[in-house]
Design an enzyme around this catalytic site. Structure first.
Site, mmCIF file in Angstrom:
data_model
loop_
_atom_site.group_PDB
_atom_site.id
_atom_site.type_symbol
_atom_site.label_atom_id
_atom_site.label_comp_id
_atom_site.label_asym_id
_atom_site.label_seq_id
_atom_site.Cartn_x
_atom_site.Cartn_y
_atom_site.Cartn_z
ATOM 1 N N ASP A 1 -26.707 -4.735 7.921
ATOM 2 C CA ASP A 1 -28.134 -4.794 7.595
ATOM 3 C C ASP A 1 -28.880 -5.044 8.902
ATOM 4 O O ASP A 1 -28.359 -5.682 9.819
ATOM 5 C CB ASP A 1 -28.397 -5.949 6.602
ATOM 6 C CG ASP A 1 -29.722 -5.798 5.863
ATOM 7 O OD1 ASP A 1 -29.689 -5.519 4.655
ATOM 8 O OD2 ASP A 1 -30.792 -5.978 6.508
ATOM 9 N N ALA B 1 -40.873 -6.063 -27.493
ATOM 10 C CA ALA B 1 -42.300 -6.111 -27.143
ATOM 11 C C ALA B 1 -42.580 -7.357 -26.312
ATOM 12 O O ALA B 1 -41.902 -8.368 -26.443
ATOM 13 C CB ALA B 1 -43.136 -6.135 -28.413
ATOM 14 N N CYS C 1 -37.659 -1.858 -9.788
ATOM 15 C CA CYS C 1 -37.207 -0.496 -10.128
ATOM 16 C C CYS C 1 -38.143 0.246 -11.078
ATOM 17 O O CYS C 1 -38.745 1.236 -10.682
ATOM 18 C CB CYS C 1 -35.799 -0.550 -10.704
ATOM 19 S SG CYS C 1 -34.584 -1.030 -9.468
HETATM 20 P P1 NAD Z 1 -33.627 -4.675 -1.039
HETATM 21 O O1 NAD Z 1 -34.977 -4.600 -0.468
HETATM 22 O O2 NAD Z 1 -33.172 -5.918 -1.736
HETATM 23 O O3 NAD Z 1 -32.545 -4.359 0.082
HETATM 24 C C1 NAD Z 1 -32.689 -3.368 1.067
HETATM 25 C C2 NAD Z 1 -31.986 -3.850 2.338
HETATM 26 O O4 NAD Z 1 -31.949 -2.783 3.268
HETATM 27 C C3 NAD Z 1 -32.708 -5.013 3.022
HETATM 28 O O5 NAD Z 1 -31.803 -6.086 3.204
HETATM 29 C C4 NAD Z 1 -33.157 -4.416 4.362
HETATM 30 O O6 NAD Z 1 -33.133 -5.365 5.417
HETATM 31 C C5 NAD Z 1 -32.113 -3.336 4.576
HETATM 32 N N1 NAD Z 1 -32.521 -2.260 5.500
HETATM 33 C C6 NAD Z 1 -33.693 -1.567 5.518
HETATM 34 N N2 NAD Z 1 -33.679 -0.646 6.516
HETATM 35 C C7 NAD Z 1 -32.487 -0.759 7.134
HETATM 36 C C8 NAD Z 1 -31.871 -0.096 8.219
HETATM 37 N N3 NAD Z 1 -32.500 0.901 8.890
HETATM 38 N N4 NAD Z 1 -30.618 -0.462 8.599
HETATM 39 C C9 NAD Z 1 -29.984 -1.457 7.951
HETATM 40 N N5 NAD Z 1 -30.505 -2.132 6.908
HETATM 41 C C10 NAD Z 1 -31.747 -1.785 6.497
HETATM 42 O O7 NAD Z 1 -33.523 -3.442 -2.048
HETATM 43 P P2 NAD Z 1 -32.599 -3.303 -3.367
HETATM 44 O O8 NAD Z 1 -33.242 -3.977 -4.523
HETATM 45 O O9 NAD Z 1 -31.189 -3.636 -3.011
HETATM 46 O O10 NAD Z 1 -32.726 -1.738 -3.637
HETATM 47 C C11 NAD Z 1 -32.136 -0.799 -2.769
HETATM 48 C C12 NAD Z 1 -32.193 0.576 -3.426
HETATM 49 O O11 NAD Z 1 -31.435 0.582 -4.639
HETATM 50 C C13 NAD Z 1 -33.600 1.019 -3.824
HETATM 51 O O12 NAD Z 1 -33.693 2.405 -3.675
HETATM 52 C C14 NAD Z 1 -33.663 0.671 -5.306
HETATM 53 O O13 NAD Z 1 -34.585 1.467 -6.008
HETATM 54 C C15 NAD Z 1 -32.251 0.976 -5.740
HETATM 55 N N6 NAD Z 1 -31.794 0.237 -6.921
HETATM 56 C C16 NAD Z 1 -32.139 -1.065 -7.081
HETATM 57 C C17 NAD Z 1 -31.670 -1.775 -8.182
HETATM 58 C C18 NAD Z 1 -32.056 -3.221 -8.387
HETATM 59 O O14 NAD Z 1 -31.862 -3.717 -9.499
HETATM 60 N N7 NAD Z 1 -32.573 -3.916 -7.377
HETATM 61 C C19 NAD Z 1 -30.839 -1.147 -9.118
HETATM 62 C C20 NAD Z 1 -30.472 0.186 -8.903
HETATM 63 C C21 NAD Z 1 -30.963 0.872 -7.796
#
Ligand code: NAD
Length: 433
Positions: free
Chosen positions: A30, A252, A260
């Site tokens: 990360d 509801a 999301c």
């Molecule tokens: P988040 O914001 O919690 O995590 C994203 C991470 O990516 C952060 O820790 C950030 O520091 C890191 N990051 C950003 N740019 C970077 C780079 N260039 N190099 C390295 N690290 C980098 O997001 P999340 O909730 O984990 O969601 C991530 C994806 O998964 C999104 O597209 C979301 O829609 C999808 N998603 C989320 C969920 C959920 O319940 N949160 C469920 C399914 C899918």
């Protein structure tokens, strides 16, 4: 084959630990070095049931490690899971700069064939952009594939969802990428659905938008119930007994929130409109959802008339129970409005208070309490915003004794109206009397 997981947020951290639990060698990375430092020591920066135990276990097994050196992790791996954020921009489209940034990093560090797996939720056709970016920025013509493997975990049960998935979608365009992903999910071979990349990308957005639609539908029915003698809980039960409809997601209340559904339904709306498709159905669902907090606040005003200087207990901040996530939580809009009206809030949530303090620091109007009973002390009304089980188990007789006025406005239909009123409360649920 070594796997790199880029982005260790809610999805990436569970993915890294889960893939390591399946027996793979995984390196998580990360750009946030402080986060990596915590995680490397077995500390989860987020609250997610079972995650810290799984993290400690897989770190100890030697299958899982972390580095803040994103480039090194990429060079080291044959398969790269991209789990960075895809938030919405001001127009509601998916904001893709994190994905583009990672694609460039991969290009710079492409030292041999790699499969680049989109795990983040991305608009259909994103794989074409990733291919273009890697193609533009790589040195030479080192081969690579892009694949889509959208994630369906739910916050609050993310570890269980990842370790016991009901389906695994694998979008590929080469046998090599398909074989790599099918091998990774060997354990669940019969649950793997292989599709084209466009299809896989769309399955994720279509699924989330459908679930959001279902929630808005029952909330629209709840509005009808509010104006008649029908009871939305029973309407939902009666509908849900039809297996074609199903009982899930017919609850509801204050509507959907989180990182999301709100952004995904808007992103899909924009994708459709950009492609010339009428997405009015999704626009309406979003509109219904947006109206929920206003309706809830109307009930608070109906109960209290003037909110200025009223003491109001707020139970629940997280967008749903069993998480500390407050992204797009209805609590934020509710607190903002109540503060604007001059109320004095006494707030409690089992896990999300630290996150909320970053938006609303403690002040004369916003006090964070140690428990629900402390929040209820001297309150003119108590609002239920998130349906934590802890609240269902409250001793409401004790709550009534503590409050200045026995008024509950329940945004999640947590209590039995007859029982609550029997204790002497004025009770305002959603879509029922
Ligand atoms: P988040 O914001 O919690 O995590 C994203 C991470 O990516 C952060 O820790 C950030 O520091 C890191 N990051 C950003 N740019 C970077 C780079 N260039 N190099 C390295 N690290 C980098 O997001 P999340 O909730 O984990 O969601 C991530 C994806 O998964 C999104 O597209 C979301 O829609 C999808 N998603 C989320 C969920 C959920 O319940 N949160 C469920 C399914 C899918």
């Amino acid at each position: 084959m070594k796997i790199a997981v880029i982005g260790t947020g809610y999805v990436g951290l569970v993915t890294a630990a889960g893939l390591a639990e399946f027996g793979h060698t995984v390196i998580g990375t990360d750009k946030d070095a402080a986060k990596i430092d915590l995680i490397s020591r077995g500390i989860s920066p987020i609250y997610e049931p079972g995650l810290e135990d799984l993290l400690k276990k897989t770190l100890a097994s030697g299958n899982l490690s972390f580095t803040a050196d994103v480039d090194a992790a990429i060079r080291d791996a044959g398969v790269i899971f991209v789990c960075v954020g895809t938030p919405q921009d001001e127009e509601g489209r998916a904001e893709m700069s994190q994905i583009e940034g990672v694609a460039r990093s991969i290009a710079r560090n492409l030292n041999g064939y790699k499969v680049v797996v989109e795990k983040s939720t991305v608009p259909v056709k994103t794989s074409e952009w990733i291919k273009r970016v890697i193609g533009l920025y790589r040195r030479g013509d080192t081969p690579f594939d892009v694949a889509s493997n959208p994630e369906f975990l739910r916050e609050g049960s993310a570890v269980r969802d990842f370790l016991e998935p009901d389906r695994i979608i694998v979008g590929v365009e080469t046998d090599r990428a398909r074989d790599a992903l099918v091998r990774i999910y060997e354990k669940f071979r019969e649950r793997v659905l292989v599709t084209s990349i466009d299809t896989a990308e769309l399955i994720k957005h279509a699924s989330n938008s459908f679930l959001a639609l279902k929630i808005s539908y029952i909330n629209m029915i709840a509005d009808l119930c509010d104006r008649t003698d029908a009871d939305v809980e029973q309407v939902a039960l009666g509908m849900g007994l039809d297996p074609r409809i199903g009982r899930q997601f017919l609850k509801a209340g204050l509507g959907y929130g989180g990182s999301c559904f709100p952004k995904d339904i808007r992103a899909l709306t924009k994708i459709g409109e950009d492609l010339g498709v009428d997405m009015g159905l999704l626009r309406e669902a979003d509109k219904v959802n947006h109206g929920r907090t206003g309706q809830f606040l109307d009930k608070v005003k109906k109960a209290l008339w003037i909110l200025k200087d009223k003491k109001i207990a707020v139970l629940g901040l997280a967008f749903k129970p069993e998480t500390d996530d407050i992204r797009e939580a209805s609590s934020i809009r509710i607190i903002r409005e109540l503060v604007k009206e001059g109320a004095a809030l006494r707030i409690y949530d089992p896990k999300a208070m630290d996150n909320m303090k970053e938006i609303f620091p403690p002040s004369a109007q916003v006090a964070y309490c140690e428990g629900p009973y402390q929040a209820a002390q001297d309150a003119n009304a108590l609002l239920v915003v998130t349906e934590w089980e802890e609240f269902r188990a409250l001793d409401l007789g004790r709550v009534r004794e503590l409050m200045a006025n026995p008024i509950i406005v329940d945004g999640r239909n947590m209590f039995d109206p007859v029982a609550v009123r029997g204790l002497g409360f004025e009770y305002y649920p959603v879509g029922r009397k």
